[in-house]
Design an enzyme around this catalytic site. Structure first.
Site, PDB file in Angstrom:
ATOM      1  N   LYS A  87      -2.254  -3.429  -1.416  1.00 27.68           N
ATOM      2  CA  LYS A  87      -2.410  -4.040  -2.745  1.00 27.68           C
ATOM      3  C   LYS A  87      -3.683  -4.896  -2.792  1.00 27.68           C
ATOM      4  CE  LYS A  87       1.815  -5.775  -2.432  1.00 27.68           C
ATOM      5  NZ  LYS A  87       2.245  -5.073  -1.199  1.00 27.68           N
ATOM      6  N   THR A  88      -3.857  -5.760  -1.777  1.00 29.35           N
ATOM      7  CA  THR A  88      -5.064  -6.597  -1.735  1.00 29.35           C
ATOM      8  C   THR A  88      -6.295  -5.698  -1.624  1.00 29.35           C
ATOM      9  OG1 THR A  88      -3.739  -8.156  -0.453  1.00 29.35           O
ATOM     10  CG2 THR A  88      -6.097  -8.577  -0.548  1.00 29.35           C
ATOM     11  N   ASP A 132      -1.730 -12.956  -5.243  1.00 27.76           N
ATOM     12  CA  ASP A 132      -0.708 -12.330  -4.406  1.00 27.76           C
ATOM     13  C   ASP A 132       0.626 -13.044  -4.624  1.00 27.76           C
ATOM     14  OD1 ASP A 132       0.225 -10.536  -2.600  1.00 27.76           O
ATOM     15  OD2 ASP A 132      -0.698 -11.436  -0.836  1.00 27.76           O
ATOM     16  N   THR A 181       5.892  -8.032  -3.970  1.00 28.07           N
ATOM     17  CA  THR A 181       6.812  -7.142  -3.255  1.00 28.07           C
ATOM     18  C   THR A 181       8.112  -7.050  -4.041  1.00 28.07           C
ATOM     19  OG1 THR A 181       7.503  -9.097  -2.016  1.00 28.07           O
ATOM     20  CG2 THR A 181       5.951  -7.634  -0.925  1.00 28.07           C
ATOM     21  N   ARG A 240      -1.022  -1.368   7.400  1.00 30.32           N
ATOM     22  CA  ARG A 240      -1.237  -2.600   8.191  1.00 30.32           C
ATOM     23  C   ARG A 240      -0.619  -2.436   9.573  1.00 30.32           C
ATOM     24  NH1 ARG A 240       0.497  -6.998   5.053  1.00 30.32           N
ATOM     25  NH2 ARG A 240      -1.678  -7.379   4.490  1.00 30.32           N
TER      26      ARG A 240
HETATM   27  P1  ADP Z   1      -0.952  -5.649   0.988  1.00 32.37           P
HETATM   28  O1  ADP Z   1      -1.865  -6.481   0.138  1.00 32.37           O
HETATM   29  O2  ADP Z   1      -0.212  -4.613   0.212  1.00 32.37           O
HETATM   30  O3  ADP Z   1      -0.022  -6.478   1.849  1.00 32.37           O
HETATM   31  P2  ADP Z   1      -3.409  -4.932   2.357  1.00 32.37           P
HETATM   32  O4  ADP Z   1      -4.225  -4.489   1.195  1.00 32.37           O
HETATM   33  O5  ADP Z   1      -3.714  -6.300   2.888  1.00 32.37           O
HETATM   34  O6  ADP Z   1      -1.847  -4.819   2.026  1.00 32.37           O
HETATM   35  O7  ADP Z   1      -3.577  -3.811   3.500  1.00 32.37           O
HETATM   36  C1  ADP Z   1      -3.376  -4.090   4.881  1.00 32.37           C
HETATM   37  C2  ADP Z   1      -4.380  -3.345   5.722  1.00 32.37           C
HETATM   38  O8  ADP Z   1      -4.075  -1.956   5.683  1.00 32.37           O
HETATM   39  C3  ADP Z   1      -5.827  -3.469   5.222  1.00 32.37           C
HETATM   40  O9  ADP Z   1      -6.551  -4.358   6.003  1.00 32.37           O
HETATM   41  C4  ADP Z   1      -6.430  -2.101   5.349  1.00 32.37           C
HETATM   42  O10 ADP Z   1      -7.238  -2.042   6.493  1.00 32.37           O
HETATM   43  C5  ADP Z   1      -5.267  -1.179   5.540  1.00 32.37           C
HETATM   44  N1  ADP Z   1      -5.086  -0.301   4.371  1.00 32.37           N
HETATM   45  C6  ADP Z   1      -4.271  -0.524   3.308  1.00 32.37           C
HETATM   46  N2  ADP Z   1      -4.308   0.512   2.451  1.00 32.37           N
HETATM   47  C7  ADP Z   1      -5.159   1.410   2.973  1.00 32.37           C
HETATM   48  C8  ADP Z   1      -5.606   2.711   2.539  1.00 32.37           C
HETATM   49  N3  ADP Z   1      -5.145   3.268   1.414  1.00 32.37           N
HETATM   50  N4  ADP Z   1      -6.498   3.356   3.303  1.00 32.37           N
HETATM   51  C9  ADP Z   1      -6.935   2.807   4.464  1.00 32.37           C
HETATM   52  N5  ADP Z   1      -6.539   1.605   4.927  1.00 32.37           N
HETATM   53  C10 ADP Z   1      -5.661   0.902   4.193  1.00 32.37           C
END
Ligand code: ADP
Length: 354
Positions: A87-88, A132, A181, A240
């Protein structure tokens, strides 16, 4: 007046999200991943690098192109789904594709009205504000956001009692990207103000393999395709976790073997050491399933009872541990409580035999 002259100070910077306990399989970022921004170098920066989630990319890709074509800000976007799914990362991709900055914060650090006011008044036209855990906004912060999202204005009450006045502040056009979430925990007035609401799903094996390959290349870790697949199979459908497992495998390989290429057998050995089983379940998942199976005859058992039995927080069970077990078909949520499915029983039996 304090509210109008507020500036973002060091104390106002986003704090790290809460997490229960560091687990190699925790889909929330671990402390070292927050304090040392390890994830930064690995984050995809463009739609083309963002692997999987094809319908999300399609919807947002069209919205971005249309916004650029009209010279408008992108409509407000709500992204929801379990932690670690990107998401981030997607918020940063959107900002990069739009050619603007992305300011990142999280709802728990916007407790005081001046926190959110400070952020909003400092935005530049068309910038992205990523919030977030948006379901954790206070009511005051939410109410400040409504006119900001709808009419790009802030309605501030200045002074107290009989001398209180309302001041309106014009804001530049901006895009709010909210992540959660728990979409169900969002108030409906807030939910309704997002023009685009998108769910992120767990990744399929093929996409996870591509993510592991991409990270391995970025970190120059020599993995065979089978080794890539082994990590992909054990990462709970979550990028992640895939990246974290890869780091653990790299540590193991550099200390325990002299091989120049990391093969699947090394991955298995390394991840067995961390008690990550062949389906990607870790000790917490297995404990949850075992408690339902052995202490409650396979269920049904209510969330609160289960959380008390495990000594976990109910919302952590619900939003972090359970989604993957549901996705795997090992667990079922019914009106009367949680039940272990026959696939879940089989999995437990297979690991208990070992
Ligand atoms: P969330 O915000 O949903 O908790 P993040 O955006 O922080 O998740 O993603 C966590 C890690 O996973 C990121 O640092 C990134 O390296 C990896 N990641 C997430 N989505 C992808 C994607 N679609 N392709 C490649 N790497 C991804």
């Amino acid at each position: 007046m304090a509210i109008l002259s507020s500036r973002i100070g060091k104390a106002d910077l986003p704090t790290s999200p809460p997490f229960v306990k560091p687990r190699v399989m925790d889909s929330a970022p671990l402390e070292e991943e927050v304090t040392i921004p390890r994830e930064d170098g690995l984050r995809p920066r463009a739609f083309d690098d963002y692997i999987g989630q094809s319908s999300l990319k399609q919807v947002l890709g069209i919205a971005v192109k249309a916004a650029i074509g009209r010279g408008d800000p992108l409509d407000h976007v709500l992204l929801y789904g379990p932690p670690g799914l990107g998401k981030t990362t997607m918020a940063l991709v959107l900002a990069a594709e739009l050619g603007v900055k992305c300011r990142i914060t999280s709802a728990p650090s916007l407790e005081r009205p001046r926190d959110i006011v400070g952020l909003l008044v400092n935005l530049q036209p068309r910038e992205l504000l990523f919030v977030d855990e948006i379901h954790r906004l206070t009511r005051v912060a939410e109410e400040l956001l409504y006119p900001a999202m709808e009419d790009q204005r802030l309605d501030l009450t200045v002074g107290k009692g009989s001398t209180a006045r309302t001041r309106t502040l014009e804001l530049p056009p901006f895009t709010l990207v909210g992540a959660t979430t728990r979409a169900g925990a969002l108030s409906s007035p807030l939910r309704d103000r997002f023009g685009l609401t998108q769910r992120l799903d767990f990744y399929c094996l093929q996409d996870l393999q591509a993510i592991v390959r991409r990270t391995a290349d970025l970190l120059t870790v020599p993995l065979t395709n089978k080794a890539c697949m082994e990590i992909a199979r054990r990462c709970r459908g979550t990028p992640r976790i895939a990246n974290r497992l890869l780091r653990r495998v790299r540590d193991f390989a550099s200390v325990k073997t002299k091989m120049t290429v990391i093969e699947a057998s090394i991955v298995k050995e390394a991840l067995d050491l961390h008690q990550v089983d062949s389906s990607g379940l870790d000790e917490s998942d297995r404990r949850l399933m075992k408690v339902i199976f052995h202490s409650y005859g396979g269920g049904p058992v209510g969330l609160e009872t289960l959380a008390a039995a495990l000594g976990e927080d109910p919302s952590t069970l619900e939003s972090v541990i359970e989604p993957f077990l549901l996705q795997m078909g090992f667990l079922q949520r019914t009106q009367r409580g949680r039940i272990i499915t026959s696939a879940g029983r089989k999995h437990l039996e297979s690991i208990e035999v070992k």
